[in-house]
Design a protein around this motif. Structure first.
Motif, mmCIF file in Angstrom:
data_model
loop_
_atom_site.group_PDB
_atom_site.id
_atom_site.type_symbol
_atom_site.label_atom_id
_atom_site.label_comp_id
_atom_site.label_asym_id
_atom_site.label_seq_id
_atom_site.Cartn_x
_atom_site.Cartn_y
_atom_site.Cartn_z
ATOM 1 N N VAL A 5 47.392 -26.183 8.468
ATOM 2 C CA VAL A 5 47.352 -25.474 7.185
ATOM 3 C C VAL A 5 46.016 -24.763 7.078
ATOM 4 O O VAL A 5 44.969 -25.379 7.270
ATOM 5 C CB VAL A 5 47.539 -26.441 5.995
ATOM 6 C CG1 VAL A 5 47.491 -25.664 4.679
ATOM 7 C CG2 VAL A 5 48.855 -27.193 6.119
ATOM 8 N N ARG A 6 46.050 -23.480 6.773
ATOM 9 C CA ARG A 6 44.817 -22.717 6.640
ATOM 10 C C ARG A 6 44.797 -21.986 5.310
ATOM 11 O O ARG A 6 45.832 -21.647 4.750
ATOM 12 C CB ARG A 6 44.647 -21.725 7.797
ATOM 13 C CG ARG A 6 45.545 -20.520 7.744
ATOM 14 C CD ARG A 6 45.308 -19.602 8.957
ATOM 15 N NE ARG A 6 45.908 -18.294 8.797
ATOM 16 C CZ ARG A 6 47.157 -17.989 9.062
ATOM 17 N NH1 ARG A 6 47.981 -18.936 9.500
ATOM 18 N NH2 ARG A 6 47.612 -16.760 8.885
ATOM 19 N N ARG A 7 43.580 -21.743 4.831
ATOM 20 C CA ARG A 7 43.376 -20.988 3.598
ATOM 21 C C ARG A 7 43.448 -19.496 3.925
ATOM 22 O O ARG A 7 42.892 -19.046 4.929
ATOM 23 C CB ARG A 7 42.003 -21.337 3.014
ATOM 24 C CG ARG A 7 41.739 -20.793 1.614
ATOM 25 C CD ARG A 7 42.369 -21.675 0.570
ATOM 26 N NE ARG A 7 42.024 -21.193 -0.764
ATOM 27 C CZ ARG A 7 41.038 -21.682 -1.487
ATOM 28 N NH1 ARG A 7 40.296 -22.664 -1.000
ATOM 29 N NH2 ARG A 7 40.792 -21.212 -2.692
ATOM 30 N N VAL A 8 44.143 -18.722 3.101
ATOM 31 C CA VAL A 8 44.306 -17.298 3.356
ATOM 32 C C VAL A 8 44.039 -16.507 2.085
ATOM 33 O O VAL A 8 44.001 -17.040 0.972
ATOM 34 C CB VAL A 8 45.726 -16.972 3.876
ATOM 35 C CG1 VAL A 8 46.005 -17.683 5.192
ATOM 36 C CG2 VAL A 8 46.781 -17.338 2.835
ATOM 37 N N GLY A 9 43.879 -15.192 2.267
ATOM 38 C CA GLY A 9 43.702 -14.267 1.159
ATOM 39 C C GLY A 9 44.743 -13.170 1.215
ATOM 40 O O GLY A 9 45.775 -13.306 1.886
ATOM 41 N N PRO A 10 44.491 -12.038 0.544
ATOM 42 C CA PRO A 10 45.476 -10.951 0.481
ATOM 43 C C PRO A 10 45.874 -10.399 1.840
ATOM 44 O O PRO A 10 46.961 -9.830 1.981
ATOM 45 C CB PRO A 10 44.760 -9.881 -0.358
ATOM 46 C CG PRO A 10 43.742 -10.635 -1.160
ATOM 47 C CD PRO A 10 43.303 -11.768 -0.285
ATOM 48 N N GLU A 11 45.017 -10.572 2.830
ATOM 49 C CA GLU A 11 45.334 -10.053 4.162
ATOM 50 C C GLU A 11 46.558 -10.732 4.764
ATOM 51 O O GLU A 11 47.190 -10.215 5.691
ATOM 52 C CB GLU A 11 44.121 -10.221 5.099
ATOM 53 C CG GLU A 11 43.903 -11.611 5.651
ATOM 54 C CD GLU A 11 43.371 -12.613 4.633
ATOM 55 O OE1 GLU A 11 43.442 -13.834 4.879
ATOM 56 O OE2 GLU A 11 42.861 -12.158 3.576
ATOM 57 N N SER A 49 44.930 -12.462 -4.354
ATOM 58 C CA SER A 49 43.576 -11.977 -4.636
ATOM 59 C C SER A 49 42.863 -12.813 -5.693
ATOM 60 O O SER A 49 41.656 -12.667 -5.885
ATOM 61 C CB SER A 49 43.627 -10.515 -5.078
ATOM 62 O OG SER A 49 44.250 -10.385 -6.346
ATOM 63 N N VAL A 50 43.584 -13.695 -6.395
ATOM 64 C CA VAL A 50 42.969 -14.515 -7.444
ATOM 65 C C VAL A 50 42.154 -15.637 -6.801
ATOM 66 O O VAL A 50 40.926 -15.683 -6.904
ATOM 67 C CB VAL A 50 44.038 -15.085 -8.394
ATOM 68 C CG1 VAL A 50 43.391 -15.976 -9.452
ATOM 69 C CG2 VAL A 50 44.802 -13.949 -9.067
ATOM 70 N N ARG A 51 42.832 -16.573 -6.146
ATOM 71 C CA ARG A 51 42.127 -17.652 -5.450
ATOM 72 C C ARG A 51 42.670 -17.906 -4.060
ATOM 73 O O ARG A 51 42.410 -18.940 -3.445
ATOM 74 C CB ARG A 51 42.173 -18.952 -6.259
ATOM 75 C CG ARG A 51 41.389 -18.891 -7.560
ATOM 76 C CD ARG A 51 40.882 -20.254 -7.951
ATOM 77 N NE ARG A 51 39.944 -20.790 -6.995
ATOM 78 C CZ ARG A 51 38.651 -20.477 -6.959
ATOM 79 N NH1 ARG A 51 38.148 -19.614 -7.826
ATOM 80 N NH2 ARG A 51 37.854 -21.021 -6.065
ATOM 81 N N GLY A 52 43.438 -16.960 -3.575
ATOM 82 C CA GLY A 52 43.967 -17.121 -2.231
ATOM 83 C C GLY A 52 45.192 -18.011 -2.196
ATOM 84 O O GLY A 52 45.842 -18.259 -3.214
ATOM 85 N N GLY A 53 45.497 -18.488 -1.021
ATOM 86 C CA GLY A 53 46.671 -19.323 -0.860
ATOM 87 C C GLY A 53 46.570 -20.150 0.404
ATOM 88 O O GLY A 53 45.524 -20.221 1.048
ATOM 89 N N LEU A 54 47.684 -20.774 0.758
ATOM 90 C CA LEU A 54 47.755 -21.633 1.933
ATOM 91 C C LEU A 54 48.940 -21.204 2.783
ATOM 92 O O LEU A 54 50.013 -20.902 2.251
ATOM 93 C CB LEU A 54 47.936 -23.092 1.513
ATOM 94 C CG LEU A 54 46.870 -23.681 0.581
ATOM 95 C CD1 LEU A 54 47.355 -25.012 0.003
ATOM 96 C CD2 LEU A 54 45.554 -23.867 1.317
ATOM 97 N N VAL A 55 48.732 -21.180 4.081
ATOM 98 C CA VAL A 55 49.820 -20.933 5.027
ATOM 99 C C VAL A 55 49.858 -22.092 6.005
ATOM 100 O O VAL A 55 48.825 -22.474 6.577
ATOM 101 C CB VAL A 55 49.635 -19.604 5.782
ATOM 102 C CG1 VAL A 55 50.606 -19.514 6.959
ATOM 103 C CG2 VAL A 55 49.856 -18.423 4.849
ATOM 104 N N ALA A 56 51.031 -22.673 6.173
ATOM 105 C CA ALA A 56 51.224 -23.754 7.140
ATOM 106 C C ALA A 56 51.954 -23.197 8.349
ATOM 107 O O ALA A 56 52.959 -22.493 8.211
ATOM 108 C CB ALA A 56 52.021 -24.893 6.521
ATOM 109 N N THR A 57 51.445 -23.508 9.538
ATOM 110 C CA THR A 57 52.109 -23.090 10.768
ATOM 111 C C THR A 57 52.553 -24.318 11.540
ATOM 112 O O THR A 57 51.901 -25.362 11.520
ATOM 113 C CB THR A 57 51.179 -22.243 11.656
ATOM 114 O OG1 THR A 57 49.999 -22.993 11.966
ATOM 115 C CG2 THR A 57 50.790 -20.955 10.952
ATOM 116 N N LEU A 58 53.685 -24.185 12.201
ATOM 117 C CA LEU A 58 54.211 -25.244 13.063
ATOM 118 C C LEU A 58 54.227 -24.678 14.475
ATOM 119 O O LEU A 58 54.978 -23.738 14.770
ATOM 120 C CB LEU A 58 55.618 -25.627 12.609
ATOM 121 C CG LEU A 58 56.245 -26.883 13.221
ATOM 122 C CD1 LEU A 58 55.409 -28.117 12.930
ATOM 123 C CD2 LEU A 58 57.663 -27.069 12.718
#
Length: 296
Positions: A5-11, A49-58
């Motif tokens: 799980v990583r923290r991400v932004g608008p990109e 763009s507010v506080r980012g998000g999370l993406v989980a990869t398997l």
């Protein structure tokens, strides 16, 4: 299989949108339909763009996501979903744990579920969330978090700072309060490690402010000692080579002075847990209180 799980932004809007469409599109039809199905890449980017998000990869493939939003007393999880093929692999649990880390210092993590999906409501309840309200067809749930931490030694203080550092985004303001030797700089050292910035963080007393550039294309760390500043106007005269809007600003001795630097701030108060200084050779434990404040 490995979940990361990583923290991400608008990109990361495109990969978050792909997960949202697959995860929410596989759910039973709802009336009214889920708002998530109306998202596009631009709307997801605005939310991130507010506080980012999370993406989980398997095994490197994006299979889960959550968008972090700010509520009055905590972090709100939006567009939380896992693709059907990845369910049952612990992805959702890992996302919840990462969200709790990202909410360090706030009083709660909140979610909204649909009452027509009792299995979803049950998932949140199994992870410690409690129902706080119902407005058909929505169920509101919250997980209450601690905001006070005991730090018996410098290593624990540094690790707490590191945890907070991983939760910060560009434009965040951290105001540190504590007596001389309380551990403000130690906390900031950990914060810099969590943010992955360049240079060892030391007390800025003799230079008033230091800028530590990011090593990972994240925000820079601006470390300020406000003890000898006469006011915020003097901060503008420091000729910092970074914008406070694109950096995380940490101000020691900033209470009553630094609040105007940002619309919201994390107030960190460090106190001894005993009234007197310890005897030689004994531990000098601290208690750290974290509180996010919106407005002056």
């Amino acid at each position: 299989m490995t979940v990361v799980v990583r923290r991400v932004g608008p990109e990361a809007a495109a990969e978050v949108l792909a997960v949202v469409r697959e995860a929410f599109g596989a759910r039973p039809p709802l009336d009214p339909p889920a708002d998530a199905l109306g998202e596009d890449e631009a709307s997801i980017a605005r939310m991130l763009s507010v506080r980012g998000g999370l993406v989980a990869t398997l095994d490197g493939v994006p299979v889960g996501c959550a968008i972090l939003d700010v509520g009055p007393d905590g972090i709100v999880l939006r567009r939380f979903g896992v693709t059907p093929a990845a369910q049952g692999q612990g992805v959702a649990t890992d996302l919840v744990e990462a969200a709790v880390e990202a909410a360090t210092g706030r009083s709660a993590v909140r979610v909204v579920a649909r009452e027509e999906l009792p299995e979803t409501v049950g998932f949140w309840e199994r992870h410690g969330f409690v129902v706080t309200g119902r407005s058909s067809p929505y169920v509101e749930l919250a997980l209450w978090l601690g905001t006070t931490f005991d730090t018996p030694d410098a290593d624990t203080m540094r690790r707490l700072g590191e945890r907070v550092g991983t939760s910060l985004v560009a434009g965040d303001l951290v105001v540190l309060t504590g007596e001389l030797g309380a551990g403000k700089t130690t906390f900031t050292q950990g914060l810099g490690e969590g943010m992955q910035v360049r240079g060892g963080v030391t007390s800025p007393t003799f230079v008033i402010a230091r800028v530590h550039p990011s090593l990972v294309e994240g925000p820079d760390l601006v470390h300020v000692d406000a003890y000898r500043l006469g006011g915020l106007d003097e901060l503008d005269d420091l000729d910092l080579d970074t914008s406070l809007d694109s950096a995380v600003t940490v101000v020691e001795w900033g209470a009553g002075l630094a609040e105007g630097l940002a619309e919201a701030r994390l107030e960190v108060v460090i106190e001894r847990t005993v009234g007197d200084a310890p005897a030689e050779g004994e531990l000098d434990p601290r208690r750290v209180s974290l509180r996010w404040v919106i407005g002056k």
